[in-house]
Design a protein around this motif. Structure first.
Motif, PDB file in Angstrom:
ATOM      1  N   VAL A 287       5.009  -0.580   2.668  1.00  0.00           N
ATOM      2  CA  VAL A 287       4.273   0.683   2.781  1.00  0.00           C
ATOM      3  C   VAL A 287       5.137   1.762   2.124  1.00  0.00           C
ATOM      4  O   VAL A 287       6.246   2.049   2.597  1.00  0.00           O
TER       5      VAL A 287
ATOM      6  N   ILE B 242       0.796   5.516   1.220  1.00  0.00           N
ATOM      7  CA  ILE B 242       0.112   6.538   1.991  1.00  0.00           C
ATOM      8  C   ILE B 242       0.842   7.856   1.770  1.00  0.00           C
ATOM      9  O   ILE B 242       2.061   7.878   1.589  1.00  0.00           O
TER      10      ILE B 242
ATOM     11  N   LEU C 250       5.729   3.400  11.781  1.00  0.00           N
ATOM     12  CA  LEU C 250       4.583   2.510  11.851  1.00  0.00           C
ATOM     13  C   LEU C 250       4.621   1.739  13.156  1.00  0.00           C
ATOM     14  O   LEU C 250       5.695   1.494  13.728  1.00  0.00           O
TER      15      LEU C 250
ATOM     16  N   THR D  20      -0.259  11.980   6.060  1.00  0.00           N
ATOM     17  CA  THR D  20      -1.143  11.131   6.856  1.00  0.00           C
ATOM     18  C   THR D  20      -0.942  11.420   8.344  1.00  0.00           C
ATOM     19  O   THR D  20       0.192  11.483   8.839  1.00  0.00           O
TER      20      THR D  20
ATOM     21  N   VAL E 141      -0.175   4.437  11.683  1.00  0.00           N
ATOM     22  CA  VAL E 141       0.905   5.411  11.530  1.00  0.00           C
ATOM     23  C   VAL E 141       1.298   5.881  12.921  1.00  0.00           C
ATOM     24  O   VAL E 141       0.456   6.347  13.701  1.00  0.00           O
TER      25      VAL E 141
ATOM     26  N   THR F 114       0.838  -1.184   0.000  1.00  0.00           N
ATOM     27  CA  THR F 114       0.000   0.000   0.000  1.00  0.00           C
ATOM     28  C   THR F 114       0.877   1.239   0.000  1.00  0.00           C
ATOM     29  O   THR F 114       2.090   1.158   0.224  1.00  0.00           O
TER      30      THR F 114
ATOM     31  N   VAL G 190      -3.562   1.940   8.794  1.00  0.00           N
ATOM     32  CA  VAL G 190      -3.077   1.549   7.479  1.00  0.00           C
ATOM     33  C   VAL G 190      -3.783   0.290   7.011  1.00  0.00           C
ATOM     34  O   VAL G 190      -4.272   0.218   5.876  1.00  0.00           O
TER      35      VAL G 190
END
Length: 802
Positions: free
Chosen positions: A428, A342, A382, A346, A391, A340, A352
């Motif tokens: 991520v 982000i 994370l 964020t 996050v 993913t 997440v």
């Protein structure tokens, strides 16, 4: 039935080409012996066919062998019920009949599936219970009084059951009873001492709508079993792993006795275990997966051992089988792979992803989740709370090395033995966001006005808080200033010439646009700043003197200094420039001239220099240069021609005393200006070309005139000339005052002036002799002789010869 025969015939034709085709029919349980179940039609013209019933599953004698008869050119086979047929949907509701049809060498097999359907109007009593012999029930005499002995299973609900036969003592120790659920209960007095007795019970079953049926139960009382069959071991607990395959050995029991047989009497039926009737080995009969069958964790078995010939001589053994969970499968997670991205903006605490993991070996068990970072190794951006990835820190891509791809793994551990784990790869990617606009500081650059094109003036340094910080493009907005800004590095360069006198400064607006700082390539931010460019004055115009050339006559006095002239110079393009330096660079012989600023002074105070007796001319060259801080210093040269005339005082006597000019006398300055014409260059060119053309035209005309004269002279004759001379001489006197015409000589006739073909005394028109018309045109002419005048007409041209 007749309407169905074409359909049956069609099916039969298809069967002749297909192998092992199945038919499905439904038969009511009320059908009796001889009923036709199905008819078949077959085509077989060259042979005598046969139709056989190979087998029936489950085995029964309810079906007759099929019959085969010829009808209208085809063979029709029929299946019927036998005389012993007693269809009961509750006992068997499905039969499979395998049929074979043979026609010569062609053999076709087919399967007939018969489904027995219940008939609600039929009596519900069936089986051994409805037979004349009745259902036999064996019970021990030690049975507990008032306990259920047997359950009569009948279809439907709401049936009433009553025992209609007599139960009188002393044969009956007490009455048996049956309830609405079909359970037969032992007498309240028990059956102790009633061994070997058989109690016959007639039971009436009444259904709704006045229907009923009867049946019989035979209760046989068995004596107390002997002690010959027994289990030497006591009850025990057995633990087995859940990964045993069906058929695996669990345990083996052993009972003492003669020709002992074994069976499991509890639970009945036993789905998971079985026991060998002879070898007494308890084996698994189904997979023991606790995940699919949690009730298989604990099973209580009761094993009965009995003699084959004396079933009542038996013994029972109770033991428990514990199935232990085996950790064979690691946890399974969704998603199995997390990739993913982000944005860097964020917020902290944003979820997440949430992982859903289960343990196939133990559903619902607690799992342990751990977050393992790979790159960067000690990232704190994370965090994992239980099974939620969040996050944990501010994601800032504006610092080099912080906007990274976070590579990690979610380690999921179960609680089984051995410990098994699953790793969920996590990637991520933090994407940049263009948050800030680029900025730059206003600056001032200076450039000389004589700078060449492409001269570097300086650089506009833009800054951007977004990373990368130097992803900025520069441009200018509007205006026609002779400057350009490099698109990539912001260098300001000169494009064209500058003129300090026209414009001394420029204001340039520089636009800054960032790029490659956002996940969206079309997202840009811009800023601007103003730079000032000041043009430095450069001395690029030489002074000009007015006039550049002077010629002066000065009357000099002995022993005195005299201002000759003032050199007037200026820079027309820069009127503010007034500082100049002057020096004499030529023509100052004997150093009699000097400069005091712009003033030219004649010095006659030099010692030892003889006083000039005669006028003297000096051609002075004066270098005029601009002065001041501006560089370079440009100069021009002014020419001053000075005629020095010695001035002497007049004396009354002839003595040698020299009289000086009174000091109060002012010297006379005579300026002689010569005017001359200097044409423009184009005028000189035009005048030269015009003169050349005129000379060419005149030369051509003269050549033509000579050619004509030559032709005329060649055509004249000598007799004509003589006749003309005689006629003229015959006049009475000589012609006085006559203007003689010049004598013309030609190379062809040197001795004669003119020759004519003939002369008839008449005057000739001069147009016939253009040459003579050109030579002599006398107009009205009077020729005077000694005695008379000869008058000639004025419109006639004459040739006169001496």
């Amino acid at each position: 039935m007749v309407l169905l025969r074409p359909l049956v015939l069609l099916l039969a034709l298809l069967v002749s080409d297909l192998y092992c085709l199945s038919w499905f029919i439904d038969v009511s349980e009320s059908q009796g012996p001889g009923a036709t179940l199905q008819s078949f039609s077959f085509n077989c013209s060259s042979y005598i066919p046969t139709l056989e019933l190979l087998h029936v599953q489950p085995p029964t004698t309810f079906f007759n062998p099929p019959s085969l008869t010829r009808w209208q050119g085809t063979y029709v086979g029929k299946m019927t019920l036998s005389s012993s047929a007693r269809l009961d949907a509750l006992t068997v509701n499905h039969y499979e009949l395998q049929l074979r049809f043979t026609c010569g060498n062609h053999v076709t097999e087919g399967r007939l599936s018969v489904d027995v359907q219940r008939d609600p109007n039929r009596d519900q009593c069936s089986g051994r219970f409805a037979s004349p012999a009745g259902e036999i029930i064996q019970v021990r005499e030690t049975v507990t009084p008032g306990t259920p002995l047997y359950t009569l299973l009948l279809p439907g609900q709401g049936a009433q059951m009553n025992i209609t036969s007599a139960q009188d003592p002393p044969y009956f120790p007490g009455p048996f009873s049956i309830d609405g659920q079909g359970q037969l209960w032992a007498p309240s007095q028990g059956l102790k001492g009633q061994a070997q007795k058989v109690f016959q019970l007639q039971i009436l079953v009444t259904f709704g709508q006045g229907r009923s049926c009867r049946g019989m139960l035979m209760v046989k009382v068995l004596p107390v079993p002997s002690s010959q069959v027994s289990f030497p071991q006591q009850a025990q607990n057995i633990t087995i792993p859940e990964n045993l395959v069906p058929g695996s050995k669990v345990a083996q029991v052993h009972a003492q006795g003669f020709d002992v047989r074994y069976e499991i009497v509890s639970p009945v039926p036993c789905r998971l275990f079985s026991i060998g009737r002879v070898d007494s080995v308890v084996r698994t009969t189904a997979p023991l997966e606790l995940a699919q069958a949690p009730d298989a964790a604990v099973t209580r078995l009761r094993v009965k051992a009995f003699e084959q010939l004396r079933p009542w001589d038996s013994a029972e053994l109770d033991f428990r089988v514990d199935v232990q969970s085996v950790n064979r499968w690691p946890p399974r997670c969704l998603p199995a792979l997390l990739v993913t991205q982000i944005p860097e903006t964020t917020l902290v605490g944003t979820v997440v992803n949430t992982f859903t993991c289960t343990d196939p070996d133990s559903p619902g068990s607690t799992l342990d989740y751990q977050l393992l970072f790979h790159s960067p190794a000690s990232a704190s951006s994370l965090c994992l709370r239980d099974r939620v990835l969040e996050v944990n820190d501010t994601l800032d891509c504006d610092v080099p090395g912080t906007c990274l791809q976070h590579t990690a793994s979610i380690l999921v551990l179960d609680s089984g033995q051995p410990l098994m784990a699953t790793k969920v790869p996590v990637l991520v990617m933090v994407t940049p966001v263009n948050e800030f606009s680029p900025t730059c500081v206003s600056r001032t650059f200076r450039v000389r006005e004589d700078a060449r094109p492409h001269t570097l003036l300086g650089s506009v340094v833009g800054t951007d808080l977004d990373y990368p910080h130097n992803s900025i493009e520069y441009s200018t907005s509007g205006g026609s200033a002779p400057f350009a800004v490099d698109r990539l590095n912001g260098e300001v360069r000169l494009l064209g010439p500058l003129d300090y006198e026209l414009q001394k400064s420029y204001r340039l607006t520089v636009l800054l646009t960032d790029h490659s700082q956002d996940q969206d390539p079309t997202c840009h931010r811009s800023g601007s700043c103003t730079i000032t460019i000041e043009v430095e004055d450069v001395n690029d115009h030489a002074p000009e003197c007015e006039p550049p050339f002077q010629e002066l006559t000065v009357y000099a006095h002995l022993g005195r200094s005299l201002e000759v002239t003032t050199v007037s110079c200026r820079v027309a393009q820069e009127p503010q420039r007034l500082a100049f330096s002057y020096r004499i660079v030529g023509g100052n012989s004997q150093s009699r001239f000097s400069l005091q600023g712009a003033v030219l002074v004649h010095n006659d105070l030099l010692l030892g220099s003889p006083w000039p007796e005669q006028p003297h001319t000096y051609e002075l060259l004066i270098c005029v240069a601009d002065a001041g801080p501006s560089a370079p210093h440009l100069s021009t040269t002014a020419t001053v021609i000075v005629h020095i005339v010695p001035w002497r005082a007049s004396t009354g006597a002839t003595s040698t005393h020299r009289t000086t000019v009174p000091s109060r006398m002012t010297p006379l300055l005579v300026t002689d200006t010569e005017v001359f014409w200097q044409p423009e260059p184009w005028f000189v060119v035009v005048l030269t070309v015009t003169g050349a053309l005129l000379l060419l035209g005149l030369g051509w005309f003269l050549s033509w005139l000579l050619r004509r004269l030559t032709q005329v002279l060649q055509t004249s004759s000598k007799p004509t000339q003589a006749l003309l001379l005689n006629s003229i001489q015959g006049t009475k006197g000589s012609i006085e005052g006559f203007v003689e015409a010049p004598r013309m000589e030609t190379p062809q006739a040197p001795s004669s002036v003119m020759s004519l073909h003939h002369f008839d005394g008449r005057a000739q028109d001069s147009r016939e002799f253009p040459f003579f018309q050109t030579i002599l045109h006398l107009g009205p002419l009077s020729l005077q002789t000694s005695s008379q005048y000869l008058c000639l007409p004025p419109d006639i041209h004459y040739l006169l010869f001496p």
